[in-house]
Design an enzyme around this catalytic site. Structure first.
Site, short mmCIF file in Angstrom:
data_model
loop_
_atom_site.label_atom_id
_atom_site.label_comp_id
_atom_site.label_asym_id
_atom_site.label_seq_id
_atom_site.Cartn_x
_atom_site.Cartn_y
_atom_site.Cartn_z
N SER A 124 0.81 -1.22 0.00
CA SER A 124 0.00 0.00 0.00
C SER A 124 0.84 1.27 0.00
O SER A 124 0.52 2.24 -0.69
CB SER A 124 -0.95 0.01 1.20
OG SER A 124 -1.81 -1.11 1.17
N HIS A 174 0.20 4.81 4.35
CA HIS A 174 -0.51 5.43 3.23
C HIS A 174 -0.10 6.89 3.07
O HIS A 174 0.23 7.33 1.96
CB HIS A 174 -2.01 5.33 3.47
CG HIS A 174 -2.56 3.97 3.23
ND1 HIS A 174 -3.90 3.74 2.98
CD2 HIS A 174 -1.98 2.75 3.20
CE1 HIS A 174 -4.11 2.45 2.79
NE2 HIS A 174 -2.95 1.83 2.94
#
Length: 198
Positions: A124, A174
């Protein structure tokens, strides 16, 4: 619409060898960590092992580790959808540097901002790094992106950030993956002459 994949399977393998290789690695490691707990423990980005036992390879290896099938599918699909444009623009070497660089930046942020017991896996951070690079292009090199692609980039980044703030998500990974991509963008595109356009 550039982010719509229209290549055949063989064409995709030929045009995007780095992304194809990463997908294969994802699948192999997914199978390995679900068969062997020892391999899972060896490759996972465990903050305690990195800081206390100097196992710094985990900053890299954890980028390729996915334990849950949906996590694997989501990140791999995102890579297949959003990675090809950058691999085509940057070439193999720079794309690898950008992808791994953003992933490592995300993992370093997780290492120092999250709890010592935190265990981190998944691509991610690297995927958000790609989004960060696209944001850099959107604002600083807009001549390289057509109007439709600009709209898609904005929507994807907004949706990705909204979905970040859910239970079980590595928020640091993230956010700092995105920031890492923004920082990497001007470096890898410093000498880019616009031979390829989104």
């Amino acid at each position: 619409m550039f982010f719509l994949r229209t290549e055949s399977f063989r064409e995709f393998l030929r045009f995007y060898p780095v992304i194809s290789s990463i997908v294969v690695i994802h699948i192999i490691i997914f199978l390995a960590v679900n068969v062997s707990m020892d391999i899972r423990q060896l490759l996972t980005g465990w903050n305690f092992a990195i800081l206390v036992h100097d196992q710094y390879w985990r900053l890299f290896s954890s980028i390729f580790v996915h334990i849950q099938p949906m996590h694997l599918l989501f990140n791999t699909f995102s890579l297949i959808l959003f990675g090809p444009a950058l691999e085509a623009m940057l070439g193999r070497f720079k794309f690898i540097l950008a992808y791994l660089g953003a992933g490592v930046i995300a993992n370093i942020a997780t290492l120092y901002l999250a709890d010592l017991a935190t265990s981190n896996v998944g691509a991610s951070g690297a995927i958000f790094g790609l989004f960060g690079i696209y944001l850099y292009l959107l604002f600083m090199r807009p001549e390289l992106i057509d109007a439709n692609s600009r709209q898609i980039i904005v929507v994807i980044v907004i949706v990705g950030l909204v979905l970040t703030f859910r239970p079980g998500i590595n928020i640091y990974g993230h956010i700092f993956g995105l920031i890492g991509g923004l920082a990497i963008g001007p470096i890898i595109f410093a000498r880019y002459k616009g031979r390829f356009r989104l």
